[in-house]
Enzyme design. Sequence first.
Site, PDB file in Angstrom:
ATOM      1  N   GLY A 165      41.406  -9.226 183.717  1.00 12.24           N
ATOM      2  CA  GLY A 165      41.803  -7.998 184.203  1.00 12.24           C
ATOM      3  C   GLY A 165      42.821  -7.930 185.645  1.00 12.24           C
ATOM      4  O   GLY A 165      42.629  -9.040 186.176  1.00 12.24           O
TER       5      GLY A 165
ATOM      6  N   ASN B 109      38.011  -9.951 176.319  1.00 10.58           N
ATOM      7  CA  ASN B 109      38.094  -9.553 174.971  1.00 10.58           C
ATOM      8  C   ASN B 109      39.698  -8.957 175.029  1.00 10.58           C
ATOM      9  O   ASN B 109      40.251  -8.290 174.008  1.00 10.58           O
ATOM     10  CB  ASN B 109      37.287  -8.474 174.185  1.00 10.58           C
ATOM     11  CG  ASN B 109      37.241  -7.278 174.829  1.00 10.58           C
ATOM     12  OD1 ASN B 109      37.893  -7.122 175.926  1.00 10.58           O
ATOM     13  ND2 ASN B 109      36.402  -6.432 174.404  1.00 10.58           N
TER      14      ASN B 109
ATOM     15  N   ASP C  33      34.265 -10.839 173.098  1.00 20.25           N
ATOM     16  CA  ASP C  33      33.683  -9.438 173.654  1.00 20.25           C
ATOM     17  C   ASP C  33      32.208  -9.740 174.006  1.00 20.25           C
ATOM     18  O   ASP C  33      31.203 -10.059 173.329  1.00 20.25           O
ATOM     19  CB  ASP C  33      33.578  -8.440 172.311  1.00 20.25           C
ATOM     20  CG  ASP C  33      33.006  -7.033 172.695  1.00 20.25           C
ATOM     21  OD1 ASP C  33      32.259  -7.010 173.603  1.00 20.25           O
ATOM     22  OD2 ASP C  33      33.038  -6.428 171.784  1.00 20.25           O
TER      23      ASP C  33
ATOM     24  N   TYR D  28      31.443   6.357 182.092  1.00 22.43           N
ATOM     25  CA  TYR D  28      31.795   5.397 183.098  1.00 22.43           C
ATOM     26  C   TYR D  28      30.544   5.298 184.029  1.00 22.43           C
ATOM     27  O   TYR D  28      29.792   4.196 184.265  1.00 22.43           O
ATOM     28  CB  TYR D  28      33.100   5.407 183.398  1.00 22.43           C
ATOM     29  CG  TYR D  28      33.321   4.588 184.552  1.00 22.43           C
ATOM     30  CD1 TYR D  28      33.579   3.041 184.330  1.00 22.43           C
ATOM     31  CD2 TYR D  28      33.625   4.700 185.851  1.00 22.43           C
ATOM     32  CE1 TYR D  28      34.192   2.188 185.147  1.00 22.43           C
ATOM     33  CE2 TYR D  28      34.144   3.604 186.856  1.00 22.43           C
ATOM     34  CZ  TYR D  28      34.234   2.440 186.399  1.00 22.43           C
ATOM     35  OH  TYR D  28      34.841   1.634 187.305  1.00 22.43           O
TER      36      TYR D  28
HETATM   37  P1  NAD Z   1      40.895  -3.904 184.485  1.00 25.26           P
HETATM   38  O1  NAD Z   1      40.499  -3.070 183.022  1.00 25.26           O
HETATM   39  O2  NAD Z   1      42.088  -4.499 184.869  1.00 25.26           O
HETATM   40  O3  NAD Z   1      39.911  -5.220 184.005  1.00 25.26           O
HETATM   41  C1  NAD Z   1      38.512  -5.145 183.180  1.00 25.26           C
HETATM   42  C2  NAD Z   1      38.595  -6.353 182.237  1.00 25.26           C
HETATM   43  O4  NAD Z   1      37.670  -6.250 181.509  1.00 25.26           O
HETATM   44  C3  NAD Z   1      39.774  -6.238 181.488  1.00 25.26           C
HETATM   45  O5  NAD Z   1      40.500  -7.465 181.403  1.00 25.26           O
HETATM   46  C4  NAD Z   1      39.224  -6.079 179.730  1.00 25.26           C
HETATM   47  O6  NAD Z   1      39.806  -6.538 178.877  1.00 25.26           O
HETATM   48  C5  NAD Z   1      37.742  -6.529 180.144  1.00 25.26           C
HETATM   49  N1  NAD Z   1      36.795  -6.204 179.129  1.00 25.26           N
HETATM   50  C6  NAD Z   1      36.318  -4.836 178.997  1.00 25.26           C
HETATM   51  N2  NAD Z   1      35.367  -4.512 178.122  1.00 25.26           N
HETATM   52  C7  NAD Z   1      35.156  -6.002 177.595  1.00 25.26           C
HETATM   53  C8  NAD Z   1      34.169  -6.546 176.877  1.00 25.26           C
HETATM   54  N3  NAD Z   1      33.460  -5.769 176.196  1.00 25.26           N
HETATM   55  N4  NAD Z   1      34.326  -7.893 176.825  1.00 25.26           N
HETATM   56  C9  NAD Z   1      35.176  -8.766 177.435  1.00 25.26           C
HETATM   57  N5  NAD Z   1      35.765  -8.149 178.206  1.00 25.26           N
HETATM   58  C10 NAD Z   1      36.172  -6.997 178.228  1.00 25.26           C
HETATM   59  O7  NAD Z   1      39.890  -3.189 185.484  1.00 25.26           O
HETATM   60  P2  NAD Z   1      39.664  -3.401 187.106  1.00 25.26           P
HETATM   61  O8  NAD Z   1      40.227  -2.486 187.927  1.00 25.26           O
HETATM   62  O9  NAD Z   1      40.207  -4.971 187.123  1.00 25.26           O
HETATM   63  O10 NAD Z   1      38.085  -3.483 187.094  1.00 25.26           O
HETATM   64  C11 NAD Z   1      37.347  -4.581 187.111  1.00 25.26           C
HETATM   65  C12 NAD Z   1      35.807  -4.351 187.326  1.00 25.26           C
HETATM   66  O11 NAD Z   1      35.843  -3.573 188.558  1.00 25.26           O
HETATM   67  C13 NAD Z   1      35.494  -2.980 186.292  1.00 25.26           C
HETATM   68  O12 NAD Z   1      34.109  -3.360 186.080  1.00 25.26           O
HETATM   69  C14 NAD Z   1      35.578  -1.837 187.148  1.00 25.26           C
HETATM   70  O13 NAD Z   1      34.413  -0.870 186.613  1.00 25.26           O
HETATM   71  C15 NAD Z   1      35.140  -2.269 188.500  1.00 25.26           C
HETATM   72  N6  NAD Z   1      35.896  -1.183 189.661  1.00 25.26           N
HETATM   73  C16 NAD Z   1      37.251  -1.416 189.679  1.00 25.26           C
HETATM   74  C17 NAD Z   1      37.991  -0.438 190.780  1.00 25.26           C
HETATM   75  C18 NAD Z   1      39.352  -0.554 191.043  1.00 25.26           C
HETATM   76  O14 NAD Z   1      39.734   0.268 191.762  1.00 25.26           O
HETATM   77  N7  NAD Z   1      39.996  -1.085 190.352  1.00 25.26           N
HETATM   78  C19 NAD Z   1      36.789   0.377 191.443  1.00 25.26           C
HETATM   79  C20 NAD Z   1      35.380   0.242 191.116  1.00 25.26           C
HETATM   80  C21 NAD Z   1      35.023  -0.560 190.184  1.00 25.26           C
END
Ligand code: NAD
Length: 313
Positions: free
Chosen positions: A12, A34, A58, A147
């Site tokens: 991600g 995943n 997953d 969420y």
């Molecule tokens: P993103 O969607 O780019 O990354 C999340 C990753 O998790 C993705 O690659 C997705 O494929 C993977 N994923 C989801 N469910 C899964 C599962 N069951 N098994 C395996 N992989 C799985 O989002 P991001 O912005 O990089 O966020 C990453 C984390 O940081 C998250 O937990 C999010 O809640 C937290 N977060 C992000 C922000 C932000 O501003 N980007 C702010 C607060 C919290």
Amino acid sequence: MKKTAVITGGAGFLGSHLADRLLQENCKVICIDNLITGNLDNIGHLFGNEDFSFIKHDITNFIHVMGPVDYILHFASPASPIDYLQLPIQTLKVGSLGTHKALGLAKEKNATFLLASTSEVYGDPLIHPQTESYWGNVNTVGPRGVYDEAKRFAESLTMAYNRYHNVKTRIARIFNTYGPRMRLNDGRALPAFISQALNNEPLTIFGDGSQTRSFCYVDDLVDGLVRLLFSDEVYPVNIGNPAEITIKQFAEEVIELTGTKSSITYMELPEDDPKVRQPDITRATEILGWSPKVDRKTGVLRTIDYFKNQLKH
Ligand code: NAD
């Protein structure tokens, strides 16, 4: 011997930047993802690196990793409103079952576990700026509850593993973060404004634009996360940039920085959209010696460059 870090959600936006940083810190990195919202392009540049490996899995199912693991950074979860509103059950499952499996791996390996929590645990906050001691104002049955409550449960489960199983745990409450590798169409204001501006389309503001956000550049965030991982702090730490701006001012800033001819249009505010968002980072500063370094103009210009490149392909 090199330390080994497992990053759930490593393909991600944030997970891939963490992978880069931990490889620079001389760690071996195993990304588990995943690909439900992530993309292999984010980690494509790492595939030739012998310290890097990727497992498509997953994590709501049992996680098996061979050999020693020193750090587990639990980042798997749909994260943008568009994603978690389309994937409500997966979001709840990864926050609950996924966190359980990731903590189980930390217990098995005696690894330090860092949870990617969120400012959304504060919901539509009644205090401003938000301190870690604030318990939040979340609507459990609203659309965003999937969420917010998943992350609140994940924090509680993390503390239970710390107290009951003595797992070394860290909780980062991450505020809005931006930068290269964000998806143009992930529904968040910042990528939406930049892509609309680059396409000379009107910038869409939800509500009257008086709601505030505080945007943190990804390199700053990753630096704060790594400091937290290497610290001894068990209780939640806000990591974000306190520079607050209204959404309307931010739209005007994007128009100026891109030099677009776009105008601004207004649409109805989504349900339970937080009216204000600003981290109090006193704890991060005192405990981790951390504060953000990249000002918004610099960070936004870097992100505009990235999106310009993306639009070419
Ligand atoms: P993103 O969607 O780019 O990354 C999340 C990753 O998790 C993705 O690659 C997705 O494929 C993977 N994923 C989801 N469910 C899964 C599962 N069951 N098994 C395996 N992989 C799985 O989002 P991001 O912005 O990089 O966020 C990453 C984390 O940081 C998250 O937990 C999010 O809640 C937290 N977060 C992000 C922000 C932000 O501003 N980007 C702010 C607060 C919290």
